[in-house]
Scaffold this motif. Sequence first.
Motif, mmCIF file in Angstrom:
data_model
loop_
_atom_site.group_PDB
_atom_site.id
_atom_site.type_symbol
_atom_site.label_atom_id
_atom_site.label_comp_id
_atom_site.label_asym_id
_atom_site.label_seq_id
_atom_site.Cartn_x
_atom_site.Cartn_y
_atom_site.Cartn_z
ATOM 1 N N LEU A 95 4.375 26.766 117.460
ATOM 2 C CA LEU A 95 3.911 25.663 116.673
ATOM 3 C C LEU A 95 2.822 25.003 117.304
ATOM 4 O O LEU A 95 2.761 24.714 118.159
ATOM 5 C CB LEU A 95 5.093 24.886 116.296
ATOM 6 C CG LEU A 95 6.401 25.431 115.413
ATOM 7 C CD1 LEU A 95 7.572 24.166 115.306
ATOM 8 C CD2 LEU A 95 5.949 26.001 114.241
ATOM 9 N N LEU A 97 0.996 21.445 117.019
ATOM 10 C CA LEU A 97 1.183 20.057 116.417
ATOM 11 C C LEU A 97 -0.281 19.303 116.583
ATOM 12 O O LEU A 97 -1.249 19.578 117.298
ATOM 13 C CB LEU A 97 2.054 19.403 117.403
ATOM 14 C CG LEU A 97 3.285 19.879 117.870
ATOM 15 C CD1 LEU A 97 4.350 19.344 118.775
ATOM 16 C CD2 LEU A 97 3.997 20.699 116.642
ATOM 17 N N ARG A 107 -4.703 18.743 118.959
ATOM 18 C CA ARG A 107 -3.850 19.776 118.895
ATOM 19 C C ARG A 107 -3.266 20.502 119.986
ATOM 20 O O ARG A 107 -4.190 20.478 120.986
ATOM 21 C CB ARG A 107 -4.441 20.855 117.813
ATOM 22 C CG ARG A 107 -5.291 20.437 116.559
ATOM 23 C CD ARG A 107 -5.568 21.514 115.692
ATOM 24 N NE ARG A 107 -6.406 21.187 114.531
ATOM 25 C CZ ARG A 107 -6.622 21.908 113.587
ATOM 26 N NH1 ARG A 107 -6.207 23.250 113.723
ATOM 27 N NH2 ARG A 107 -7.384 21.374 112.457
ATOM 28 N N SER A 109 -0.453 23.542 121.176
ATOM 29 C CA SER A 109 0.452 24.654 120.689
ATOM 30 C C SER A 109 1.751 24.617 121.625
ATOM 31 O O SER A 109 1.348 24.603 122.862
ATOM 32 C CB SER A 109 -0.105 26.032 120.295
ATOM 33 O OG SER A 109 -1.085 26.023 119.789
ATOM 34 N N VAL A 149 2.285 19.823 111.433
ATOM 35 C CA VAL A 149 2.671 20.913 112.149
ATOM 36 C C VAL A 149 2.366 22.049 111.499
ATOM 37 O O VAL A 149 2.491 22.180 110.277
ATOM 38 C CB VAL A 149 4.256 21.048 112.300
ATOM 39 C CG1 VAL A 149 4.716 22.213 113.103
ATOM 40 C CG2 VAL A 149 4.829 19.717 113.036
#
Length: 205
Positions: A95, A97, A107, A109, A149
């Motif tokens: 994911l 974020l 960002r 991951s 997300v």
Amino acid sequence: WNVRDVEPLIRRLSVSLVQRLARPCIAVGNAKRPSTTSSATDDVHTTGLRKAAMSKFHQLQVSQIHQETRDAMVVTFAPPAEDPGAFKFEAGQHLTLKAMISGEEVRRSYSICAGAQEQTLRVAIKKIDDGIFSNWAAENLRQGTLIEVMEPQGHFNVPLEPEASRHHVAFASGSGITPVLSLVKTTLAAEPDSRFTLVYGNRAS
């Protein structure tokens, strides 16, 4: 191992992996391609950017936070009510974020550490020195917090066959264990006659 052996393994490894992170090193036999997931560090992530550009962010609510150690927490998200299928994931996916931090979009991951059969959106985040996102997450994420997300990404897995009887082998070190935990749980549940050997190294265990 069978699937009943996995939960104790996860409890033991989840503590050791967040004590001190080693450089991730993962190999799974017959994987489609090398992992594109990032570890739970604040290094600039290199997730498949072309796919990410086509993906959609959703505002998810933090449903649970479990403090594994002083500096690491496991964060669980509730899937969006309007489109829960958008977050159906496979083992080995991650994911991304997104948050606005000091006026800038940041960002990171994180690999999903739950089995695909569970379909629980769960990631581990470790607070590290000078980690922009991890420090922000530790100070701001709470149960009920809303955060952007991205839908699950990544192809770090192998096709599973319920009738197969195979021997899967994985090598991991440090935070690289995170996606492998998902792979182990998913594989043993999907292939009850198969077995899984995990070789794991950590600088602090």
